[in-house]
Every structure is written in structure tokens, then in C-alpha cells.
Motif scaffolding. Structure first.
Motif, mmCIF file in Angstrom:
data_model
loop_
_atom_site.group_PDB
_atom_site.id
_atom_site.type_symbol
_atom_site.label_atom_id
_atom_site.label_comp_id
_atom_site.label_asym_id
_atom_site.label_seq_id
_atom_site.Cartn_x
_atom_site.Cartn_y
_atom_site.Cartn_z
ATOM 1 N N GLU A 163 55.160 24.447 63.952
ATOM 2 C CA GLU A 163 55.225 25.903 63.857
ATOM 3 C C GLU A 163 55.296 26.530 65.248
ATOM 4 O OE1 GLU A 163 52.124 27.598 61.547
ATOM 5 O OE2 GLU A 163 52.640 26.533 59.707
ATOM 6 N N ILE A 305 56.830 30.635 47.452
ATOM 7 C CA ILE A 305 57.331 30.807 48.814
ATOM 8 C C ILE A 305 58.844 31.035 48.792
ATOM 9 C CG2 ILE A 305 57.427 29.790 51.106
ATOM 10 C CD1 ILE A 305 54.614 30.472 50.014
ATOM 11 N N ARG A 371 48.847 23.816 54.793
ATOM 12 C CA ARG A 371 49.246 24.599 53.630
ATOM 13 C C ARG A 371 48.365 25.820 53.398
ATOM 14 N NH1 ARG A 371 48.841 19.222 52.392
ATOM 15 N NH2 ARG A 371 50.804 18.134 52.074
ATOM 16 N N VAL A 374 49.757 29.283 54.405
ATOM 17 C CA VAL A 374 51.156 29.616 54.109
ATOM 18 C C VAL A 374 51.294 30.866 53.250
ATOM 19 C CG1 VAL A 374 53.274 28.819 52.982
ATOM 20 C CG2 VAL A 374 52.002 27.270 54.481
ATOM 21 N N LYS A 377 50.224 34.054 55.210
ATOM 22 C CA LYS A 377 51.172 34.432 56.253
ATOM 23 C C LYS A 377 52.424 35.066 55.648
ATOM 24 C CE LYS A 377 49.537 30.733 59.293
ATOM 25 N NZ LYS A 377 49.800 29.362 59.795
ATOM 26 N N VAL A 427 56.831 29.844 59.661
ATOM 27 C CA VAL A 427 55.947 29.238 58.667
ATOM 28 C C VAL A 427 56.747 28.638 57.521
ATOM 29 C CG1 VAL A 427 54.112 29.704 56.999
ATOM 30 C CG2 VAL A 427 54.009 30.721 59.277
ATOM 31 N N ALA A 431 56.600 24.763 56.659
ATOM 32 C CA ALA A 431 55.919 24.408 55.412
ATOM 33 C C ALA A 431 56.814 23.611 54.477
ATOM 34 C CB ALA A 431 55.432 25.681 54.709
#
Length: 533
Positions: A163, A305, A371, A374, A377, A427, A431
């Protein structure tokens, strides 16, 4: 070099140590392979942001001034549709790397195609414009997921440093993104539109040459596909890809040149495909026989996500469409006797990212990856975007009628978009490497950008509402959508984190009738041990 070492890549050492080490304060402290990927993205982003800065303005400019002469809504929708198409092609780009060429060769191929696309836009013929846009979309689809795949492969399992490295890369990227609207924008608006596109093509050509000359730095990493096709399957795939590409190019170029495929029809077609493609692609991957029960559980949870990415990029796409037109028509750009080119305002976002990226890189490294953070964020990024459009709704209200507002309103909005992009882009890319086994990295990155394509397609449709509803109401609608999605993701954060947990974090878990840590054979065990998950 052992197989395990080659699969993990050289970038797995502790920060600041050895070949794989890297500090976070200067690019010079990172490994040579990182600097190569860093610089290749600098040149690619110069071309992208230079083209983005003038595409909508070129589209609305009258034919007599060298533009396309499109209506305002069509020009704004064109940008969203092109972004949607480019993101949508990231999944085939990931598939080509996974099954045919490997990420490294696919990355180089994408750079070559993108270079040709920029110079096609710079050509003086009308028919070369749609050809150039299609080639740029194909090139980006090949380049983007595999650039990110190479980063993930080289960094290995260190998600915090991954990251941080991705965020720090934004520093160099944004230098070029800052300069490209100033250079390409000025050349396009004040000299000739085609010259602006040529400047973007020249930058991409430099990046392509640099990537080719430095390819040895990656050693064996990314040289082979993760799930190669058999010899006969490969021959069939190459034939189908060649025939499909030729047919699409002929249909699009011929349709536009003959007038049979107008801008509205092409934009609508891309929007429809961008909605169907991620649904179908996700379903196909979810049903893959190569996935275990826990793989599918993580993939289900990561859908949150994916959808957050969809909405976020549909909002960010407004920068190059509706916000560019707002800057052109509703802001007072006359400063000290000089009329600031509209495209120059698009340098604001990269300037903010340039200043803030080291801070975000430090914060992501200090507070770790993994995780757990995630969904929070992502929710933060969506929240910032939602607030930015509340500000735009107020600015549009003040600019009603013949009134013009200060460009500072847009600068504040671009600042908030920059903060959101630093969070969501870094991110999300990092991820995605933790969801499925290592061999699916390029495929998952392609799927991430395919959901972003859905955002671009949706954005190209939403922007047409500017001609239907008052502009302040349009921005208020975007704000409500982003804030509601961010809030929902924050509320669901615990469930998402549990779903994304790896096998080792769920002792006693059983998949397919066997313990979760049991592989089906030596190869699968090696892949799972070496994977970022």
C-alpha cells in the motif's frame, strides 16, 4: 533462484534492507524494478491526463475550430463512456496475462498499443479519432491491470509496504499528471487540438522504450502466465482475439466514418455492455472449479469493495466531464489579465495528490495494511467524495444564470477527490491481492477495473441528467449516493472483514471436505503459501 523465490519476487525483504528493501522517503531507496515501474507509470499517466484534459473540450469545439462539434451532453458522456470501455477491457487484459502471455509481456504490449492510440488521435483525419480512442482503451486494458499485477507480484506478501509503495508511486505519477494538462492543454486549446494529443503520445513512447530496455530487472517474475492454456487452446485463443479485434475496429471506424454509428449510439452501447460485463465476469469467476469454498466466501465479501469501487470511479469520472464543462462555462478564469485555460484546472488534483501522497504512504505503512481497515478506508473515500459534491451543489446554485463563481470552489472539490483517490486506489489495488490465490492476481485486478468500468458507464448515463434537471440538483444527487454507500459500507465493516479472513484466521474451517490448510497437492500448497493471502 528457487521456484518459491521466483514466484514471490525479489521485493519481499524488510523495508530498507537488501535487494527487496525499500524506504518510503525517496524513490532512490526502492529497488531498481520499482523505479522502472514507477517511471513507466509516470509517462503513461502523462499521456492519459494530457488526453483527459482536452478530450471533452475537443469534443465540444466546433468543426471549424478542429473539434468534433458534439453537443454538451454527448461530449460529457463521451468521456465517461471511454473511461468505462477502458476499464472494462482491463478484465480481458488480465485474462491475456493469466492464460497467454504473463503479466510482464502483456504490460509491454499494452504500452505499445497505447502509444499507437495517442498518435492516432493526433492524426488530422476524422476517422482516426474513434480508432485512436478504441486503441487507447485496448492499450489501457492491457497495461493497467498488469502494471498493478507486477507490483503485487514483486512486493509479495507485505500488504502494508505494498500500500505504501502504491501511494508513493502517486508522487511521481502526479508530477506528470500535473504537467501534462499544462503542456498538452495549452497546446490543444491555444495552438491545435491534435498537437496536444501528439504531446501525450510522445510521453507514452518514452515510457514504452524505457519499459522495454529495463525488462531484465524483473528476472523471472511475471514472465509466464499463472494458468497457461494448452498449445491448441492458445492457438484458438489467438485466432479469436485477432478476428474479434479486427471486426471491432472495422465496425467502429466504419460506422463513425459513414455516420451509421453516431456518438449517442456508441456511448449507449458502451454503457449497456459495461453494466452486463461485470455481472457476467463475476459470476463466471465465482463458479470456477479452481476456487475452494473459502475462496468463494472471500470473493462474496469483496463484492462490497467492487461495488464501492464502481460508485467511487463514477464520481471521479465527473472531473473530466461535468466538472470540466462547469469550469468552462461557470467559473471566472480571468486572472491578472490572463485567461487561464480550462484544462489547466485539471492540474489541481495531481498537485494535491503530489503534496499529500507521502503523508498517505506514511500513514498506510505506519498503521499497517491487512483486511481489517479495507471497508473503513473505502467508506472514508466515498464519504469525502460525497461531501465534495455537496460543495459542488452549492457552487452550481451560486453560478445560476449568468453568474460565474471563483475557481476556488472547484479547487476544494478536486482536493477532496485527491484525498479519496489516494485512499481508494491504493487500498483497493493492494487488497485485491489478498482475496484469491496468487495465480488469480491479474484476473482479480481486471475484475476490479471492470467494476470501475461499470462506474464509468453509469457516469456517462448520469451526466446526461444535466440537461434534464437543474445542475445543483444533479450534484446533490451524486452527494447523496456517495454518502449513503459510504455509510452502508461502514456499517457492514465487521461482516466484510470476517468474510475476507484467510484460512489461517479461521481455525477449524473446512473446505470441500478437508481442513482449510490442506492443499490438493504440492503445487497448490506452494501457491497458497506464496500468495499474498
Amino acid at each position: 533462484m528457487s521456484t518459491a523465490r521466483a514466484e514471490r519476487g525479489p521485493g519481499t525483504g524488510a523495508p530498507g534492507t537488501g535487494q527487496g528493501g525499500a524506504g518510503t522517503g525517496s524513490v532512490r531507496t526502492w529497488p531498481a524494478w520499482y523505479r522502472t515501474l514507477f517511471m513507466s507509470d509516470v509517462w503513461e499517466r502523462f499521456g492519459f491526463f494530457g488526453m483527459q484534459a482536452i478530450l471533452v473540450l475537443f469534443a465540444v469545439a466546433p468543426r471549424s475550430e478542429g473539434g468534433l462539434g458534439l453537443a454538451k451532453a454527448d461530449a460529457a458522456a463521451l468521456f465517461g463512456a471511454w473511461i468505462g470501455l477502458a476499464f472494462m477491457l482491463c478484465l480481458p487484459g488480465g485474462w491475456v496475462a493469466d492464460r497467454l502471455l504473463g503479466p510482464r509481456r502483456t504490460l509491454l504490449m499494452g504500452a505499445v498499443v497505447t502509444t499507437v492510440g495517442h498518435f492516432a488521435l493526433a492524426a488530422p483525419w476524422l476517422w482516426s479519432t474513434p480508432l485512436g480512442l478504441v486503441l487507447l482503451a485496448v492499450g489501457l486494458g492491457l497495461y493497467k491491470p498488469n502494471h498493478q499485477a507486477m507490483l503485487n507480484l514483486m512486493f509479495g506478501k507485505d500488504s502494508g509496504r505494498r500500500e505504501a509503495g502504491i501511494s508513493l508511486m502517486y508522487v511521481g505519477i502526479q508530477v506528470s499528471a500535473l504537467l501534462s494538462p499544462l503542456i498538452a492543454g495549452f497546446l490543444g486549446e491555444r495552438v491545435d487540438w491534435r498537437l496536444g494529443f501528439a504531446a501525450s503520445g510522445t510521453a507514452m513512447l518514452l515510457g514504452t522504450v524505457q519499459l522495454f530496455l529495463s525488462r531484465h530487472q524483473f528476472k523471472d517474475v511475471g514472465a509466464r502466465p499463472g494458468r497457461p492454456l494448452g498449445a491448441e487452446e492458445s492457438r484458438r485463443a489467438y485466432r479469436r482475439i485477432g478476428v474479434t479485434a479486427a471486426v471491432v475496429l472495422l465496425v467502429v471506424t466504419g460506422g463513425v466514418a459513414s455516420g451509421g454509428l453516431g456518438p449517442a449510439g456508441a456511448i449507449g452501447l458502451v454503457g449497456t455492455v459495461s453494466i452486463l460485463a461485470p455481472v457476467l465476469a463475476y459470476t463466471v469467476l465465482y463458479r470456477s472449479k479452481e476456487l475452494t469454498v473459502s475462496d468463494r466466501r472471500r470473493l462474496r465479501s469483496f463484492l462490497w469493495i467492487f461495488l464501492g469501487s464502481t460508485l467511487f470511479w463514477s464520481m471521479i469520472a465527473q472531473d473530466g466531464s461535468s466538472l470540466t464543462l462547469f469550469a468552462k462555462e461557470s467559473t471566472d478564469r480571468h486572472i491578472l489579465g490572463f485567461d487561464v485555460p480550462v484544462s489547466w484546472l485539471q492540474s489541481a488534483t495531481p498537485l494535491f495528490i503530489l503534496v499529500l501522497a507521502p503523508v498517505f504512504a506514511w500513514a498506510l505503512l505506519k498503521h499497517g495494511g491487512g483486511r481489517g481497515g479495507v471497508p473503513v478506508k473505502f467508506a472514508t473515500g466515498l464519504g469525502l467524495t460525497g461531501v465534495s459534491f455537496l460543495i459542488m451543489a452549492l457552487a452550481a446554485t451560486l453560478a445560476s444564470g449568468d453568474q460565474k463563481v471563483s475557481p476556488v470552489w472547484l479547487l476544494v472539490v478536486y482536493l477532496m477527490h485527491a484525498c479519496g483517490e489516494l485512499i481508494v486506489a491504493a487500498v483497493g489495488i493492494a487488497a485485491v491481492a489478498d482475496v484469491l490465490p496468487r495465480k488469480f492476481i491479474a484476473h482479480m485486478l481486471g475484475l476490479l477495473w471492470l467494476f470501475a468500468a461499470l462506474g464509468g458507464g453509469a457516469g456517462s448515463g448520469m451526466v446526461r441528467l444535466i440537461d434534464v434537471i437543474p445542475e445543483p440538483l444533479y450534484y446533490l444527487m451524486l452527494a447523496v449516493m456517495a454518502l449513503a454507500a459510504g455509510g452502508a459500507l461502514a456499517l457492514r465493516r465487521d461482516a466484510v472483514v470476517r468474510g475476507l479472513a484467510g484460512d489461517a484466521e479461521q481455525p477449524g474451517a473446512v473446505e470441500d471436505g478437508r481442513p482449510a490448510d490442506a492443499g490438493s497437492g504440492p503445487d497448490e500448497t506452494t501457491l497458497k503459501e506464496d500468495s499474498p493471502a
